[in-house]
Write an enzyme that holds these catalytic residues in place. Structure first.
Site, short mmCIF file in Angstrom:
data_model
loop_
_atom_site.label_atom_id
_atom_site.label_comp_id
_atom_site.label_asym_id
_atom_site.label_seq_id
_atom_site.Cartn_x
_atom_site.Cartn_y
_atom_site.Cartn_z
N PHE A 4 0.84 -1.21 0.00
CA PHE A 4 0.00 0.00 0.00
C PHE A 4 0.87 1.26 0.00
O PHE A 4 1.71 1.44 0.89
CB PHE A 4 -0.89 -0.02 1.24
CG PHE A 4 -1.90 1.09 1.31
CD1 PHE A 4 -2.88 1.22 0.34
CD2 PHE A 4 -1.87 2.01 2.35
CE1 PHE A 4 -3.83 2.23 0.40
CE2 PHE A 4 -2.81 3.03 2.44
CZ PHE A 4 -3.79 3.14 1.45
N GLY A 5 0.66 2.12 -0.97
CA GLY A 5 1.34 3.42 -1.01
C GLY A 5 0.41 4.50 -0.51
O GLY A 5 -0.73 4.62 -0.98
N TYR A 6 0.87 5.28 0.45
CA TYR A 6 0.03 6.35 1.02
C TYR A 6 0.81 7.66 1.12
O TYR A 6 0.26 8.70 1.49
CB TYR A 6 -0.47 5.96 2.42
CG TYR A 6 0.66 5.60 3.36
CD1 TYR A 6 1.20 4.32 3.39
CD2 TYR A 6 1.21 6.56 4.21
CE1 TYR A 6 2.27 4.01 4.22
CE2 TYR A 6 2.27 6.25 5.04
CZ TYR A 6 2.79 4.97 5.04
OH TYR A 6 3.85 4.67 5.87
N GLY A 7 2.12 7.61 0.83
CA GLY A 7 2.96 8.81 0.84
C GLY A 7 3.61 8.95 -0.51
O GLY A 7 2.92 8.95 -1.54
N SER A 8 4.94 9.02 -0.51
CA SER A 8 5.65 9.22 -1.79
C SER A 8 5.42 8.08 -2.76
O SER A 8 5.54 8.25 -3.97
CB SER A 8 7.14 9.41 -1.54
OG SER A 8 7.68 8.30 -0.89
N GLU A 74 13.29 3.69 2.64
CA GLU A 74 12.63 4.27 3.81
C GLU A 74 13.52 4.19 5.05
O GLU A 74 13.07 4.35 6.16
CB GLU A 74 11.28 3.59 4.06
CG GLU A 74 10.34 3.65 2.86
CD GLU A 74 10.05 5.07 2.38
OE1 GLU A 74 10.02 5.98 3.22
OE2 GLU A 74 9.89 5.26 1.16
C1 BEZ Z 1 4.73 5.55 1.17
O1 BEZ Z 1 3.71 5.49 0.51
O2 BEZ Z 1 5.27 6.62 1.43
C2 BEZ Z 1 5.40 4.27 1.62
C3 BEZ Z 1 4.80 3.07 1.38
C4 BEZ Z 1 5.44 1.88 1.76
C5 BEZ Z 1 6.67 1.95 2.37
C6 BEZ Z 1 7.23 3.17 2.63
C7 BEZ Z 1 6.61 4.34 2.25
#
Ligand code: BEZ
Length: 171
Positions: A4-8, A74
């Site tokens: 799931f991506g919720y940031g960058s 990360e």
């Molecule tokens: C993000 O969406 O920023 C993210 C998603 C998975 C791992 C680290 C960051």
């Protein structure tokens, strides 16, 4: 495996994936509580609270490589947790995926902060990945393009824009 991506990860995808699906997870909130200030997911008191984002399907043979890449990108500050993902498209049924969260026990976690304080930091901070305000504006722009509402995100965006306008008026 799905991540799931919720940031960058909603706009900067630098790993191979097979499918991309917009949707949400429940019981979490997106908060700027990682230093930099970048977002993490924090458990919500409201089990129905939603965080919208983007799910990526990773092929079995690429799983290890992608997870190693994300751990490095990360900076190892996140832990992985399985949750249910609800796709935006009504015809699709929910499925399980992995979220990365910067938990309270990780050494980078900054903890709760007021939106005004967060905005002040974002307006002036820059890190190895670039300026913090560009990260915020990019995230807000991506969420808007997906028709996603996120009061915390847009409120901080407005505050940072006002701070920058004030600075520009004084110079
Ligand atoms: C993000 O969406 O920023 C993210 C998603 C998975 C791992 C680290 C960051």
């Amino acid at each position: 495996m799905w991540i799931f991506g919720y940031g960058s990860l909603t706009w900067k995808v630098d790993f191979p994936y097979q499918q991309r699906v917009v949707g949400y997870i429940k019981g979490y909130a997106r908060r700027f509580w990682q230093p930099g200030r970048v977002v993490t997911l924090v458990p919500s008191k409201d089990p129905e609270e939603k965080v919208w984002g983007v799910a990526y399907k990773i092929s079995e043979e690429k799983q290890e490589e992608v997870m190693a890449h994300l751990d490095h990108r990360e900076k190892d500050g996140y832990q992985r947790t399985p949750v249910t993902f609800f796709p935006q498209e009504a015809a699709l049924k929910p499925w399980e995926l992995i979220i990365y969260l910067g938990s309270e026990t990780n050494p980078f976690y900054t903890g709760p902060a007021k939106e005004d304080e967060i905005a002040q930091i974002i307006a002036s901070a820059a890190g190895p990945s670039g300026s913090n305000k560009e990260y915020l504006f990019q995230l807000a722009q991506t969420m808007r393009s997906l028709n996603i509402n996120d009061n915390h995100l847009y409120s901080i965006e407005n505050k940072v824009k006002s701070i920058i306008e004030n600075i520009n008026q004084k110079t």
